[in-house]
Design a protein around this motif. Structure first.
Motif, short mmCIF file in Angstrom:
data_model
loop_
_atom_site.label_atom_id
_atom_site.label_comp_id
_atom_site.label_asym_id
_atom_site.label_seq_id
_atom_site.Cartn_x
_atom_site.Cartn_y
_atom_site.Cartn_z
N THR A 1 0.79 -1.35 0.00
CA THR A 1 -0.01 -0.08 0.02
C THR A 1 1.06 1.33 -0.03
O THR A 1 1.85 1.22 0.87
CB THR A 1 -0.90 -0.04 1.12
N TYR A 2 0.73 2.11 -0.86
CA TYR A 2 1.37 3.41 -1.19
C TYR A 2 0.55 4.61 -0.31
O TYR A 2 -0.70 4.57 -0.89
CB TYR A 2 1.84 3.80 -2.52
N ASN A 3 1.04 5.07 0.28
CA ASN A 3 0.26 6.41 1.09
C ASN A 3 1.14 7.64 0.64
O ASN A 3 2.52 8.01 0.76
CB ASN A 3 0.11 6.04 2.43
N VAL A 4 0.46 8.85 0.66
CA VAL A 4 0.99 9.99 0.14
C VAL A 4 0.17 11.12 0.81
O VAL A 4 -0.96 11.25 0.86
CB VAL A 4 1.52 10.38 -1.13
N GLU A 5 0.88 12.12 1.55
CA GLU A 5 0.45 13.34 2.00
C GLU A 5 0.63 14.56 0.94
O GLU A 5 1.91 14.61 0.62
CB GLU A 5 1.02 13.83 3.46
N VAL A 6 -0.43 15.24 0.65
CA VAL A 6 -0.38 16.28 -0.41
C VAL A 6 -0.78 17.62 0.08
O VAL A 6 -1.53 17.72 1.02
CB VAL A 6 -1.15 15.96 -1.75
N PRO A 7 -0.46 18.81 -0.62
CA PRO A 7 -0.98 19.85 -0.26
C PRO A 7 -2.38 20.06 -0.22
O PRO A 7 -3.06 19.47 -1.31
CB PRO A 7 -0.31 20.71 -1.15
N ALA A 8 -3.05 20.89 0.57
CA ALA A 8 -4.55 20.71 0.73
C ALA A 8 -4.72 21.40 -0.87
O ALA A 8 -4.28 22.28 -1.06
CB ALA A 8 -4.96 21.92 1.99
N GLY A 9 -5.97 21.10 -1.22
CA GLY A 9 -6.52 21.73 -2.32
C GLY A 9 -6.13 20.77 -3.63
O GLY A 9 -6.61 21.09 -4.89
N THR A 10 -5.27 19.83 -3.34
CA THR A 10 -4.88 18.92 -4.48
C THR A 10 -6.08 18.10 -4.98
O THR A 10 -6.70 17.24 -3.98
CB THR A 10 -3.75 17.84 -4.08
N LYS A 11 -6.43 18.21 -6.20
CA LYS A 11 -7.66 17.30 -6.80
C LYS A 11 -7.55 16.05 -7.06
O LYS A 11 -8.32 15.29 -7.08
CB LYS A 11 -8.00 18.29 -8.18
N VAL A 12 -6.23 15.45 -7.46
CA VAL A 12 -6.09 14.25 -7.97
C VAL A 12 -4.55 13.78 -7.68
O VAL A 12 -3.65 14.57 -7.73
CB VAL A 12 -6.55 13.87 -9.27
N CYS A 13 -4.21 12.60 -7.41
CA CYS A 13 -2.94 12.22 -7.41
C CYS A 13 -2.69 10.94 -8.13
O CYS A 13 -3.54 9.89 -7.86
CB CYS A 13 -2.38 12.00 -5.78
N GLU B 1 -4.11 6.27 -11.07
CA GLU B 1 -4.82 7.05 -10.18
C GLU B 1 -4.97 6.62 -8.64
O GLU B 1 -5.45 5.41 -8.58
CB GLU B 1 -6.31 7.59 -10.53
N MET B 2 -4.62 7.28 -7.72
CA MET B 2 -4.75 6.91 -6.22
C MET B 2 -6.29 7.24 -5.72
O MET B 2 -6.78 8.21 -6.36
CB MET B 2 -3.69 7.63 -5.63
N THR B 3 -6.67 6.74 -4.55
CA THR B 3 -7.83 6.93 -3.81
C THR B 3 -7.59 8.12 -3.08
O THR B 3 -6.84 7.96 -2.09
CB THR B 3 -8.24 5.66 -3.35
N LYS B 4 -8.43 9.10 -3.09
CA LYS B 4 -8.34 10.32 -2.17
C LYS B 4 -9.01 9.68 -0.60
O LYS B 4 -10.12 9.22 -0.62
CB LYS B 4 -9.08 11.30 -2.67
N VAL B 5 -8.36 9.93 0.27
CA VAL B 5 -8.67 9.41 1.56
C VAL B 5 -9.27 10.82 2.35
O VAL B 5 -10.20 10.63 3.02
CB VAL B 5 -7.38 8.96 2.56
N ASP B 6 -8.63 11.90 2.24
CA ASP B 6 -9.05 12.94 2.99
C ASP B 6 -8.62 14.24 2.10
O ASP B 6 -8.02 14.20 1.00
CB ASP B 6 -8.90 13.19 4.32
N GLU B 7 -8.54 15.50 2.51
CA GLU B 7 -8.17 16.69 1.68
C GLU B 7 -6.72 16.53 1.59
O GLU B 7 -6.15 17.18 0.63
CB GLU B 7 -8.32 17.80 2.63
N THR B 8 -5.80 15.88 2.49
CA THR B 8 -4.50 15.84 1.93
C THR B 8 -3.74 14.39 2.10
O THR B 8 -2.49 14.52 1.88
CB THR B 8 -3.68 16.63 3.32
#
Length: 85
Positions: free
Chosen positions: A21-33, A46-53
């Motif tokens: 499992t790959y997990n990443v923290e992104v800046p708030a406002g990121t629409k897709v990763c 495409e990764m699954t959005k868990v929450d805002e970041t």
């Protein structure tokens, strides 16, 4: 002794081919990763959005030794090269 070695070799092979499992923290406002790496033949997945970041993705047959990069879009045009973008 030969049976024990064979058992350990088989166990090591199974463990190295499990899902990761790959997990990443992104800046708030990121629409897709997306993630691209050895485990995706360097195609963007495409990764699954868990929450805002946070985004996550489980990849079957991935190992810790595989190289990868995260992108904010489905191509290398969205690759972050420095902290400033």
């Amino acid at each position: 002794m030969k049976k024990i070695f064979t058992l350990f070799a088989a166990l090591a092979m199974v463990m190295s081919m499990s899902a990761l499992t790959y997990n990443v923290e992104v800046p708030a406002g990121t629409k897709v990763c997306y993630i691209a790496g050895d485990m995706t033949s360097w195609g963007h997945k495409e990764m699954t959005k868990v929450d805002e970041t946070h985004y996550t993705l489980e990849v079957a047959d991935a190992t810790n030794e595989m190289e990868y990069k995260y992108c904010s879009g489905p191509s290398w045009d969205y690759e972050e090269l420095t902290a400033e973008g």
